[in-house]
Design an enzyme around this catalytic site. Structure first.
Site, PDB file in Angstrom:
ATOM      1  N   ASP A  96       0.847  -1.186   0.000  1.00  0.00           N
ATOM      2  CA  ASP A  96       0.000   0.000   0.000  1.00  0.00           C
ATOM      3  C   ASP A  96       0.891   1.247   0.000  1.00  0.00           C
ATOM      4  O   ASP A  96       1.624   1.494   0.950  1.00  0.00           O
ATOM      5  CB  ASP A  96      -0.865  -0.049   1.272  1.00  0.00           C
ATOM      6  CG  ASP A  96      -2.127   0.766   1.167  1.00  0.00           C
ATOM      7  OD1 ASP A  96      -2.101   1.799   0.475  1.00  0.00           O
ATOM      8  OD2 ASP A  96      -3.130   0.380   1.793  1.00  0.00           O
ATOM      9  N   ASP A 196      -2.944   4.749  -2.358  1.00  0.00           N
ATOM     10  CA  ASP A 196      -3.881   5.458  -1.492  1.00  0.00           C
ATOM     11  C   ASP A 196      -4.313   6.792  -2.118  1.00  0.00           C
ATOM     12  O   ASP A 196      -3.462   7.530  -2.639  1.00  0.00           O
ATOM     13  CB  ASP A 196      -3.157   5.719  -0.155  1.00  0.00           C
ATOM     14  CG  ASP A 196      -4.091   6.181   0.937  1.00  0.00           C
ATOM     15  OD1 ASP A 196      -5.061   5.474   1.229  1.00  0.00           O
ATOM     16  OD2 ASP A 196      -3.845   7.270   1.498  1.00  0.00           O
ATOM     17  N   GLU A 246      -6.947   4.030  -5.309  1.00  0.00           N
ATOM     18  CA  GLU A 246      -8.114   4.404  -4.512  1.00  0.00           C
ATOM     19  C   GLU A 246      -8.553   5.792  -4.952  1.00  0.00           C
ATOM     20  O   GLU A 246      -7.785   6.741  -4.846  1.00  0.00           O
ATOM     21  CB  GLU A 246      -7.774   4.409  -3.026  1.00  0.00           C
ATOM     22  CG  GLU A 246      -9.018   4.632  -2.187  1.00  0.00           C
ATOM     23  CD  GLU A 246      -8.734   5.124  -0.777  1.00  0.00           C
ATOM     24  OE1 GLU A 246      -9.568   4.921   0.100  1.00  0.00           O
ATOM     25  OE2 GLU A 246      -7.664   5.736  -0.562  1.00  0.00           O
ATOM     26  N   HIS A 320     -11.014  -1.411   5.197  1.00  0.00           N
ATOM     27  CA  HIS A 320     -10.684  -0.956   6.550  1.00  0.00           C
ATOM     28  C   HIS A 320     -11.234   0.434   6.862  1.00  0.00           C
ATOM     29  O   HIS A 320     -11.027   0.933   7.963  1.00  0.00           O
ATOM     30  CB  HIS A 320      -9.173  -0.952   6.705  1.00  0.00           C
ATOM     31  CG  HIS A 320      -8.521   0.018   5.768  1.00  0.00           C
ATOM     32  ND1 HIS A 320      -8.499  -0.181   4.394  1.00  0.00           N
ATOM     33  CD2 HIS A 320      -7.925   1.209   5.977  1.00  0.00           C
ATOM     34  CE1 HIS A 320      -7.901   0.845   3.826  1.00  0.00           C
ATOM     35  NE2 HIS A 320      -7.540   1.709   4.763  1.00  0.00           N
ATOM     36  N   ASP A 321     -11.870   1.086   5.895  1.00  0.00           N
ATOM     37  CA  ASP A 321     -12.456   2.411   6.127  1.00  0.00           C
ATOM     38  C   ASP A 321     -13.975   2.357   6.219  1.00  0.00           C
ATOM     39  O   ASP A 321     -14.626   3.398   6.330  1.00  0.00           O
ATOM     40  CB  ASP A 321     -12.092   3.366   4.978  1.00  0.00           C
ATOM     41  CG  ASP A 321     -10.611   3.687   4.923  1.00  0.00           C
ATOM     42  OD1 ASP A 321      -9.956   3.659   5.981  1.00  0.00           O
ATOM     43  OD2 ASP A 321     -10.118   3.959   3.812  1.00  0.00           O
TER      44      ASP A 321
END
Ligand code: TEU
Ligand code: CA
Length: 544
Positions: A96, A196, A246, A320-321
């Site tokens: 990531d 990200d 993302e 995870h968000d």
């Protein structure tokens, strides 16, 4: 590109996956230990959230050294072992890369703070105005997006936490540094990358106030974003690697450009519009029941739109968000199993590359925390304060945080029914839902009809059936509220998919008779054309 059509990716939230040394925090050796489990799921790639040196204000999305493992998670040797072991099992890691910003603890930012002009130009420093900050933009985690540095007499931009300073991608030296980090990890044997919030990297030439919104319209899919992504892919040598960007508040037109193979930017994208159908007026912190008409229409737009222009979607409902989709959209108690399976079937049979977020393959639910002290996430803690300041009672604020907190998706993995769910021998850094006593890997391994078994089947089907990996998709619009239906077609084969996302029975029409291909109600045999009643949360898939 085609290479990823049959693949499934598993996402690991490192801090919560498996703790190997009893400090209550998941780590790299924990991942290595669980690789055979991931192999048994059949996944091809493993995306790990950042475990690089970091003050962990945002759990690792605030990176202080991109080339070093944070001691909390292990050593470089552990990391190399983890990569080698996955490789031996035929799986590849995607790391990531948080390239929109660095931690303010990063050496570059520290040098900038000392007034070194080279490094000040790595970030976005601006003078204030009579009103204070350079613009009225709002940080994604609440409050101003600018922070004043008295010693420099300037403000720096942080679209996220105050400890996450945005990098200046207009500076070619910054772009060269980042490409170098990619080459470093490629050298360690990494097979892909997740980038990200990578559609926020290109800021406007002139910074101005936003009188209509929070500023995002000025920097989302910004002026040079496509050029910078092409540069990163070329300089980093990303051809043939699996890459996913993302994309925050993005548009279909941009996502086509990000992923069309001729553009050489990214292999696929995460977009989030479908995960805002329960936001009231677009506000995450205002509760609303999910609008399934909107969900259906978004899927139609994005699936068919990307298909028409040769774009490629990452398919996901959890990460995870996000709060757990099973709790958010369906029924996580009475219809626990049916709910988990209908959501899985809905996305795994679509056109794109599916992502499984740790725990969804066993039906992990929202956390159910009752007090603010149970929460850890910086965003939840900030917004709890903001909601209270805006006049919400403690109970109201807790209800909202309970539904929307990112901690819902971050509770430790439920491996077994013991006190700490087999995640740690110590005290877990974040609480584990009570229901881990029944919802856990060990239990589901014993049940041939488990959610886990269903996921294994979906992952295998994508490899076996070209209609899933390569077929075209067309959405059915004449369906009752709460049902999402689509057809996949490839040569002579067709799949008809119906997903009832509600607790009510729904009547749908089967256009042609076929064989039952997949169901979460254990049916089999031939299905005739005509009307059929879908049961609550039923997934029905017919093959012709
Ligand atoms: O998240 C980006 C992001 O904007 C959202 O997912 C955000 O968390 C949510 O909309 C807030 O309401 C990425 C990472 O996935 C996240 O964990 C990081 O906190 C964030 O970037 C900053 O690096
Ligand atoms: Ca540990």
């Amino acid at each position: 590109m085609d290479d990823f059509r049959k693949s499934t990716v598993y996402q690991i939230y490192v801090k919560s996956f498996c703790d190997s040394n009893g400090d209550g925090i998941g780590d790299l050796n924990g991942i290595t230990k669980k690789l055979p489990y991931l192999k048994s799921l059949g996944v091809d790639y493993i995306w790990t959230t950042p475990f690089f040196v970091s003050p962990l204000n945002d759990n690792g999305y605030d990176v202080a050294d991109y080339r070093a493992v944070d001691p909390l998670f292990g050593t470089m040797e552990d990391c190399e072992k983890m990569i080698a072991e996955a490789d031996r099992l035929g799986m590849g890691f995607m790391f990531d890369m948080v390239f929109n910003h660095t931690s303010t603890h990063h050496e570059w930012f520290q040098k900038a703070l000392n007034g070194d002009p080279k490094y000040m130009n790595y970030y976005i420093f601006r003078d204030g105005t009579d009103e204070g900050a350079p613009t009225n933009w709002v940080s994604k985690f609440g409050g101003s997006a600018w922070e004043y540095v008295p010693s420099l007499g300037k403000y720096y931009l942080h679209l996220f936490d105050v400890s996450q300073a945005d990098l200046n991608w207009d500076n070619p030296e910054v772009r060269a540094e980042l490409a170098d980090i990619i080459r470093f990890w490629k050298g360690k044997g990494i097979k892909g990358f997740r980038f990200d919030v990578v559609n926020l990297i290109s800021k406007p030439a002139v910074f101005e106030n936003d009188y209509e919104g929070d500023g995002r319209r000025f920097y989302t899919d910004g002026p040079h974003v496509h050029e910078y992504l092409k540069g990163l892919a070329a300089e980093g040598g990303l051809d043939g690697y699996i890459t996913v960007g993302e994309m925050s508040s993005t548009s279909l037109a941009n996502c086509i450009r990000y992923t069309n193979p001729k553009e050489h930017e990214l292999a696929m994208v995460f977009s989030f519009h479908h995960l805002k159908v329960d936001y009231k007026n677009g506000d995450k912190w205002a509760l609303k029941a999910p609008d399934f008409d909107e969900l259906r229409s978004l899927y139609k737009t994005w699936q068919e739109g990307m298909q028409e222009a040769d774009g490629w979607n990452a398919l996901f409902l959890n990460n995870h968000d996000q709060p757990r989709a099973i709790s958010r959209f369906t029924n996580d108690t009475t219809y626990h199993k049916e709910s988990a399976k209908v959501l899985a079937g809905l996305i795994h049979l679509m056109r794109g590359t599916p992502y499984i977020y740790q725990g969804e393959e066993i039906g992990i639910t929202n956390a159910g925390f009752k007090d603010i002290d149970s929460y850890r996430d910086v965003e939840s803690l900030n917004y709890y304060r903001i909601l209270r300041e805006a006049g919400k009672t403690e109970a109201e604020a807790l209800e909202i945080i309970g539904e929307r907190s990112r901690d819902n998706g971050r509770t430790p993995m439920q491996w077994d029914g013991t006190e700490n769910a087999g995640f740690t021998t110590g005290t877990p850094w974040l609480g584990i839902p009570e229901n881990h006593k029944t919802i856990n890997v060990e239990n589901e391994e014993q049940d041939p009809d488990s959610i886990l078994a269903f996921y294994r089947k979906l992952v295998a089907l994508r490899k076996e059936e070209p209609v899933i990996s390569d077929g075209r998709i067309d959405f059915e619009v004449e369906v009752p509220y709460g049902v999402i239906a689509y057809t996949r077609s490839y040569e002579e084969t067709q799949l008809f998919v119906w997903a009832n996302l509600t607790g009510d029975e729904k009547t749908v029409r089967i256009p042609e008779s076929g064989k039952l291909f997949l169901s979460n109600y254990g049916m089999e045999g031939d299905i005739p054309a005509g009307e059929v009643l879908l049961k609550p949360y039923e997934l029905l898939v017919i093959k012709k």
